[in-house]
Design a protein around this motif. Structure first.
Motif, PDB file in Angstrom:
ATOM      1  N   PHE A   1       0.854  -1.188   0.000  1.00  0.00           N
ATOM      2  CA  PHE A   1       0.000   0.000   0.000  1.00  0.00           C
ATOM      3  C   PHE A   1       0.885   1.232   0.000  1.00  0.00           C
ATOM      4  O   PHE A   1       1.889   1.300   0.715  1.00  0.00           O
ATOM      5  N   ALA A   2       0.528   2.230  -0.833  1.00  0.00           N
ATOM      6  CA  ALA A   2       1.240   3.510  -0.853  1.00  0.00           C
ATOM      7  C   ALA A   2       0.317   4.551  -1.462  1.00  0.00           C
ATOM      8  O   ALA A   2      -0.782   4.242  -1.926  1.00  0.00           O
ATOM      9  N   ILE A   3       0.775   5.794  -1.451  1.00  0.00           N
ATOM     10  CA  ILE A   3      -0.020   6.856  -2.059  1.00  0.00           C
ATOM     11  C   ILE A   3       0.526   7.202  -3.444  1.00  0.00           C
ATOM     12  O   ILE A   3       1.727   7.082  -3.711  1.00  0.00           O
ATOM     13  N   SER A   4      -0.387   7.608  -4.305  1.00  0.00           N
ATOM     14  CA  SER A   4      -0.032   8.223  -5.579  1.00  0.00           C
ATOM     15  C   SER A   4      -0.747   9.564  -5.650  1.00  0.00           C
ATOM     16  O   SER A   4      -1.790   9.757  -5.012  1.00  0.00           O
ATOM     17  N   LEU A   5      -0.183  10.499  -6.432  1.00  0.00           N
ATOM     18  CA  LEU A   5      -0.711  11.863  -6.488  1.00  0.00           C
ATOM     19  C   LEU A   5      -0.653  12.385  -7.914  1.00  0.00           C
ATOM     20  O   LEU A   5       0.227  12.009  -8.697  1.00  0.00           O
ATOM     21  N   TRP A   6      -1.600  13.271  -8.233  1.00  0.00           N
ATOM     22  CA  TRP A   6      -1.507  14.005  -9.509  1.00  0.00           C
ATOM     23  C   TRP A   6      -2.090  15.394  -9.321  1.00  0.00           C
ATOM     24  O   TRP A   6      -3.224  15.562  -8.859  1.00  0.00           O
ATOM     25  N   ASN A   7      -1.273  16.398  -9.633  1.00  0.00           N
ATOM     26  CA  ASN A   7      -1.671  17.795  -9.444  1.00  0.00           C
ATOM     27  C   ASN A   7      -2.326  18.416 -10.667  1.00  0.00           C
ATOM     28  O   ASN A   7      -2.592  19.619 -10.687  1.00  0.00           O
ATOM     29  N   GLY A   8      -2.565  17.625 -11.691  1.00  0.00           N
ATOM     30  CA  GLY A   8      -3.168  18.150 -12.917  1.00  0.00           C
ATOM     31  C   GLY A   8      -2.171  18.770 -13.867  1.00  0.00           C
ATOM     32  O   GLY A   8      -2.537  19.182 -14.971  1.00  0.00           O
ATOM     33  N   GLU A   9      -0.906  18.854 -13.465  1.00  0.00           N
ATOM     34  CA  GLU A   9       0.128  19.482 -14.275  1.00  0.00           C
ATOM     35  C   GLU A   9       1.253  18.511 -14.675  1.00  0.00           C
ATOM     36  O   GLU A   9       1.863  18.663 -15.724  1.00  0.00           O
ATOM     37  N   ASP A  10       1.521  17.536 -13.846  1.00  0.00           N
ATOM     38  CA  ASP A  10       2.642  16.629 -14.091  1.00  0.00           C
ATOM     39  C   ASP A  10       2.429  15.783 -15.351  1.00  0.00           C
ATOM     40  O   ASP A  10       1.294  15.396 -15.665  1.00  0.00           O
ATOM     41  N   PRO A  11       3.512  15.428 -16.036  1.00  0.00           N
ATOM     42  CA  PRO A  11       3.399  14.560 -17.212  1.00  0.00           C
ATOM     43  C   PRO A  11       3.147  13.107 -16.859  1.00  0.00           C
ATOM     44  O   PRO A  11       2.763  12.316 -17.726  1.00  0.00           O
ATOM     45  N   ILE A  12       3.370  12.735 -15.590  1.00  0.00           N
ATOM     46  CA  ILE A  12       3.106  11.373 -15.131  1.00  0.00           C
ATOM     47  C   ILE A  12       2.533  11.425 -13.724  1.00  0.00           C
ATOM     48  O   ILE A  12       2.670  12.422 -13.013  1.00  0.00           O
ATOM     49  N   LEU A  13       1.888  10.344 -13.354  1.00  0.00           N
ATOM     50  CA  LEU A  13       1.397  10.192 -11.995  1.00  0.00           C
ATOM     51  C   LEU A  13       2.588  10.123 -11.034  1.00  0.00           C
ATOM     52  O   LEU A  13       3.608   9.505 -11.344  1.00  0.00           O
ATOM     53  N   LYS A  14       2.473  10.780  -9.897  1.00  0.00           N
ATOM     54  CA  LYS A  14       3.549  10.730  -8.898  1.00  0.00           C
ATOM     55  C   LYS A  14       3.330   9.473  -8.043  1.00  0.00           C
ATOM     56  O   LYS A  14       2.651   9.481  -7.029  1.00  0.00           O
ATOM     57  N   GLU A  15       3.938   8.365  -8.493  1.00  0.00           N
ATOM     58  CA  GLU A  15       3.822   7.090  -7.791  1.00  0.00           C
ATOM     59  C   GLU A  15       5.079   6.728  -7.013  1.00  0.00           C
ATOM     60  O   GLU A  15       5.043   5.864  -6.145  1.00  0.00           O
ATOM     61  N   ARG A  16       6.202   7.360  -7.380  1.00  0.00           N
ATOM     62  CA  ARG A  16       7.469   7.015  -6.721  1.00  0.00           C
ATOM     63  C   ARG A  16       8.367   8.241  -6.718  1.00  0.00           C
ATOM     64  O   ARG A  16       8.171   9.186  -7.494  1.00  0.00           O
ATOM     65  N   LEU A  17       9.350   8.209  -5.852  1.00  0.00           N
ATOM     66  CA  LEU A  17      10.257   9.347  -5.700  1.00  0.00           C
ATOM     67  C   LEU A  17      11.232   9.416  -6.865  1.00  0.00           C
ATOM     68  O   LEU A  17      11.769   8.399  -7.312  1.00  0.00           O
TER      69      LEU A  17
ATOM     70  N   GLU B   1      -4.103  30.057  -3.071  1.00  0.00           N
ATOM     71  CA  GLU B   1      -5.311  29.895  -3.865  1.00  0.00           C
ATOM     72  C   GLU B   1      -5.722  28.420  -3.856  1.00  0.00           C
ATOM     73  O   GLU B   1      -4.905  27.538  -3.611  1.00  0.00           O
ATOM     74  N   ALA B   2      -7.000  28.190  -4.093  1.00  0.00           N
ATOM     75  CA  ALA B   2      -7.523  26.827  -4.073  1.00  0.00           C
ATOM     76  C   ALA B   2      -6.891  26.001  -5.190  1.00  0.00           C
ATOM     77  O   ALA B   2      -6.584  26.500  -6.276  1.00  0.00           O
ATOM     78  N   LYS B   3      -6.680  24.704  -4.910  1.00  0.00           N
ATOM     79  CA  LYS B   3      -6.089  23.802  -5.886  1.00  0.00           C
ATOM     80  C   LYS B   3      -6.795  22.451  -5.832  1.00  0.00           C
ATOM     81  O   LYS B   3      -7.335  22.041  -4.802  1.00  0.00           O
ATOM     82  N   THR B   4      -6.744  21.770  -6.957  1.00  0.00           N
ATOM     83  CA  THR B   4      -7.331  20.434  -7.068  1.00  0.00           C
ATOM     84  C   THR B   4      -6.225  19.389  -7.074  1.00  0.00           C
ATOM     85  O   THR B   4      -5.181  19.583  -7.714  1.00  0.00           O
ATOM     86  N   LEU B   5      -6.468  18.296  -6.368  1.00  0.00           N
ATOM     87  CA  LEU B   5      -5.483  17.229  -6.299  1.00  0.00           C
ATOM     88  C   LEU B   5      -6.174  15.884  -6.427  1.00  0.00           C
ATOM     89  O   LEU B   5      -7.186  15.627  -5.776  1.00  0.00           O
ATOM     90  N   HIS B   6      -5.627  15.025  -7.283  1.00  0.00           N
ATOM     91  CA  HIS B   6      -6.026  13.624  -7.299  1.00  0.00           C
ATOM     92  C   HIS B   6      -5.179  12.891  -6.252  1.00  0.00           C
ATOM     93  O   HIS B   6      -3.956  12.806  -6.390  1.00  0.00           O
ATOM     94  N   LEU B   7      -5.832  12.401  -5.211  1.00  0.00           N
ATOM     95  CA  LEU B   7      -5.163  11.569  -4.216  1.00  0.00           C
ATOM     96  C   LEU B   7      -5.579  10.129  -4.483  1.00  0.00           C
ATOM     97  O   LEU B   7      -6.767   9.807  -4.461  1.00  0.00           O
ATOM     98  N   LEU B   8      -4.590   9.266  -4.727  1.00  0.00           N
ATOM     99  CA  LEU B   8      -4.877   7.896  -5.129  1.00  0.00           C
ATOM    100  C   LEU B   8      -4.188   6.890  -4.197  1.00  0.00           C
ATOM    101  O   LEU B   8      -3.067   6.428  -4.476  1.00  0.00           O
TER     102      LEU B   8
END
Length: 885
Positions: free
Chosen positions: A76-92, A192-199
């Protein structure tokens, strides 16, 4: 006992498996030797960060702030996407050894804030920018920079300017060994408000694709309700687990299978592949995820709209119970509160009451870093060499290449890593230092770590201990006997348990390792040792592990001193075991005599071929032996000449009196070998007897070495002992061979050399492990010499100190690297203002690999809490001393 100590006792007595789940995911699995099946051993290039999202790993898994079971079946781990990155942030992300201007380096900001030894409570923080993560900029700028320039860091790119980032806190609390509550708190630090995909992502390590294993696990939705949904995870070995997710959300299913189409332009055996969730979120590819909601990898997609300064919380629960009626609510909050309170109680019970709040904060985060740096490490060398049934056969020359002689090695354990991103593999001498602070909070785990390295599926049949996966046959300093003895004494002191079974078990295996050293690393059989680089990378004028450009060989001051220390450590253990088993008296005598031979070989002036002591300089140096019986002293003032201080031990009269066989042999040897007894000092104590001091360095030599050690223009820095004397800043050591110049300059920060990858530097910075051993040696000398023996500290100051006071001063200099100074700054962060002054950064601590010899700023791997975690032990000792005083 505190509640955490009760859990540790239950684990020790096998009443409850509190250690089954923990932070055992690597921070980086790509770019490792385990995953490298290339023909030339270029691990960094064979399996890249770009491939990692699409390519199934063979030997382990990585993730951000993640957990797994102890055999890494379910992760189990977290993944993130800020709507701007070219890839999902799944690893460091970080630079490979070939990309960084100072070697490999993680380019992210994350902090291990808290953990208990059983991981009943854990907390970490990941900082995620609002803007697109600057992957290309980090690579291009660092590649452009020379080795004379500093590294280009993530903060330097400006992505954190104006606080445009999310703080993502991930916390775990165990209700039982197999019922784990998860809380993810996302704070928007921007204006300012921001949207985040928390996965939050759950997946199985791929164990089925390599050798035709038909018992494939699966994940599926078992319940979907308004208040919460449930994912069922079924594994043939682990059994069933259920992930409860609060609130109704979208589930994205795929398979943990390689995307061969993307990587190799061939068809995929599986319709759904590892990067399916990435392609669905980032590119909107609806067909990338399984509509039937089944697979081996799943993410819950929480789309969070977070206002400026707002924090949103997501709750999950990974449990062995299938039908929790109320997985969340007040019970969830109560469990978290209880585990946090119990963590506080545990550390309050461990830490001396005299510590300041800042000292407590640093120590607790050091312990947290140690505990978060545990990793499931899986590497079966024979299988790796031969390849897998369902994969292309490895190149034939692989069987004659890296680690081919270690085909017996079978790693399938939880191990303490130096740094789970930069060094996500065990390192033999690093681990010996890790266990010292670990023994303070969890002696059972510390003992298991040392025991593992001496087991038959780790240790080579010839007695060598594996160094690290890049080259198991490299030679690390023999510090395992020292670590075993220190663990034994720490557990006895703190918990009242004298585990002689552990001590004897490790001692018996170390007899094999000691014999390997004597047979393999004493070329001429004269008790003068070589050993190679011995973990000190670029400290010498030559690469001491390679063929010398001059021919011949080097007799090493450090190699010989480490063996002297090894003898004394084995002697101390043998004497302890002899108290209940007289058989060990003979073995103790053997190590006593062997030490005297080694010490004599180092100090015997007159036989020039074995003299490592330079009388003119009052210092120990390596000696280069050239063809045609020529020799040359390599006069580099470095840690190599200070390591002889480590070979020191006292023999108490009470111990000698208890062991008549050893006493008889000791007295005979001293009486009949007067040529060797110069290194056995004796202090008569009225009414008690004679306390003996065994040391390579004594009195006259000790004073001369300490004059350099404590000279602020040489080794004695404001933040500890430098690895190389500052004398070489104005007087570089230069050696010419056939028109080629080899030189050693004082370099207080990063290395300007590519030697050993150039990612670490022993030519000026401060390193915690050797500083810790210097402190310990000074205390031992003081226990024998007493308050009457004083030395000027610093040299030239006119201020006299006992050796105990010198040791305390050195401890203070080391610990203040991390503590706030009078202006509120921490030297470890240098001039990085964000880390020094920002309230959301300044109290989180990074424990670097080594430190600038002039200003104490952190360098190298940023999460090497491994041996830098020794600061926790130094703070502990300081607090205990103040309490006694």
């Amino acid at each position: 006992m505190t509640q955490e100590e009760k859990r540790l006792a239950e684990a020790r007595e096998r009443k409850a498996h509190w250690r089954r789940w923990g932070p055992y995911l690597s921070d980086r699995q790509w770019g490792t030797v385990r995953e490298d099946y290339s023909h030339d051993g270029s691990a960094w290039d064979y399996f890249t960060h770009d491939q990692a999202r699409s390519r199934a790993y063979r030997w382990g898994e990585d993730g951000i702030a993640g957990i797994s079971d102890n055999h890494q079946r379910l992760c189990f781990a977290i993944s993130l996407w800020n709507g701007e990155d070219p890839i999902l942030k799944e690893r460091l992300f970080g630079l490979t050894g070939n990309e960084g201007n100072h070697g490999e380096d993680v380019k992210e900001y994350y902090f291990y804030i808290d953990s208990t030894p059983t991981h009943s409570y854990m907390k970490c923080l990941y900082k995620y920018p609002h803007k697109a993560f600057p992957y290309d900029q980090l690579v291009e700028e660092n590649c452009r920079r020379s080795r004379k320039e500093p590294e280009f860091e993530l903060l330097d790119t400006g992505v954190f300017d104006d606080d445009r980032y999310f703080d993502v806190f991930v916390e775990y609390a165990k209700n039982s060994p197999d019922d784990i509550l998860i809380k993810i708190s996302v704070a928007n630090r921007g204006k300012e408000a921001k949207t985040l995909h928390l996965l939050p992502t759950l997946w199985f390590r791929n164990t089925w694709a390599w050798n035709g294993n038909k018992d494939k696990p699966f994940l599926k939705v078992s319940k979907a309700e308004t208040q919460f949904s449930v994912i069922e995870a079924s594994h043939p070995d682990l059994g069933e687990r259920w992930l409860y997710c609060n609130d109704s959300t979208e589930f994205l299913f795929t398979e943990n299978e390689t995307n061969n189409c993307r990587l190799f332009d061939v068809s995929n055996p599986s319709t759904y592949v590892k990067d399916g969730i990435n392609d669905y979120i980032v590119y909107g590819h609806k067909s990338a995820i399984n509509p039937n909601k089944i697979g081996t990898k799943v993410a819950a997609n929480y789309l969070l709209n977070i206002g400026a300064g707002e924090t949103k919380i997501i709750q999950l629960r990974l449990s062995e119970s299938a039908n929790l009626a109320q997985p969340f609510g007040t019970e969830f909050d109560t469990i978290f509160q209880n585990r946090q309170q119990e963590a506080d109680e545990f550390y309050q019970h461990i830490s001396p009451s005299s510590l300041t709040e800042d000292e407590r904060n640093v120590q607790r985060q050091a312990f947290a870093g140690m505990l978060w740096s545990k990793q499931y490490y899986h590497y079966v060398v024979e299988e790796w060499l031969n390849g897998d049934m369902a994969a292309p056969a490895p190149p034939e020359d692989r069987k004659k290449g890296r680690n081919c002689e270690w085909f017996h090695l079978y790693n399938d354990d939880i191990l303490s890593m130096p740094d789970k991103w930069e060094y996500p593999w065990f390192a033999a001498w690093d681990l010996a230092f890790h266990v010292i602070p670990l023994a303070t909070i969890d002696p059972d785990f510390a003992k298991k770590q040392l025991d593992l390295l001496t087991r038959e599926w780790y240790m080579h049949p010839n007695g060598q201990i594996p160094a690290y996966e890049w080259k198991f046959s490299d030679v690390n300093p023999p510090v395992h006997a020292w670590a075993a003895w220190r663990i034994y004494k720490i557990e006895e002191k703190m918990y009242g348990r004298a585990d002689k079974h552990f001590l004897e078990r490790v001692f018996q295996k170390l007899l094999l390792n000691f014999t390997w050293w004597v047979n393999r690393k004493d070329i001429e059989g004269k008790n003068v040792f070589q050993g190679g680089f011995l973990g000190l990378d670029n400290i010498g004028v030559f690469d001491r592990s390679s063929e010398l450009p001059t021919g011949g060989h080097i007799d090493q001051s450090d190699g010989t001193s480490w063996m002297g220390m090894y003898c004394l450590n084995m002697l101390a253990i043998a004497l302890e075991l002899a108290k209940t088993n007289s058989t060990y008296e003979d073995i103790a005598s053997k190590f006593f005599e062997h030490f005297l031979y080694i010490s004599d070989a180092m100090n015997h002036i007159g036989e020039i071929e074995s003299s490592l002591w330079d009388e003119e300089d009052g210092f120990y140096y390596d000696v280069l032996y050239l063809p045609a019986d020529r020799h040359l002293t390599l006069k580099v003032r470095s840690m190599v000449g200070l390591i002889p201080l480590f070979a020191v031990e006292t023999l108490e009269p009470e111990t000698i009196k208890q062991l008549p066989g050893f006493k008889k042999r000791l007295e005979w040897f001293i009486r009949n070998r007067p040529d060797l007894k110069q290194n056995v000092a004796c202090m008569e104590t009225p009414g008690i007897g004679a306390r003996r001091l065994l040391a390579i360095v004594y009195r006259s030599k000790l004073k001369r070495i300490l004059q350099k050690l404590l000279d602020e223009t040489e080794f004695f820095g404001d933040y500890g002992i430098r690895a190389l004397s500052k004398y070489h800043a104005k007087h570089p050591y230069v050696f010419n061979v056939d028109g080629c110049e080899f030189r050693v300059d004082y370099e207080p920060a990063e290395s300007s050399s590519t030697l050993f990858g150039g990612n670490s530097n022993w030519r000026g910075p401060v390193w915690f492990p050797v500083n810790y051993l210097i402190i310990e040696s000074l205390h031992k000398f003081h226990s024998y010499l007493g308050d009457d023996f004083k030395i000027e500290c610093p040299t030239g100051s006119g201020q006299e100190m006992t050796l105990g006071e010198v040791a305390d001063e050195l401890s203070r200099r080391l610990t203040r690297i991390f503590l706030k100074d009078s202006s509120g700054d921490r030297p470890v962060y240098g001039r990085i203002q964000k880390l020094q002054t920002d309230p959301h950064w300044r109290d989180y601590i990074l424990f670097y690999e080594y430190f600038n010899g002039d200003n104490g700023s952190g360098l190298g791997a940023s999460h090497q809490t491994g041996w830098t975690g020794l600061v926790a032990e130094l703070i502990q000792q300081c607090g205990e001393f103040i309490a006694r005083d």
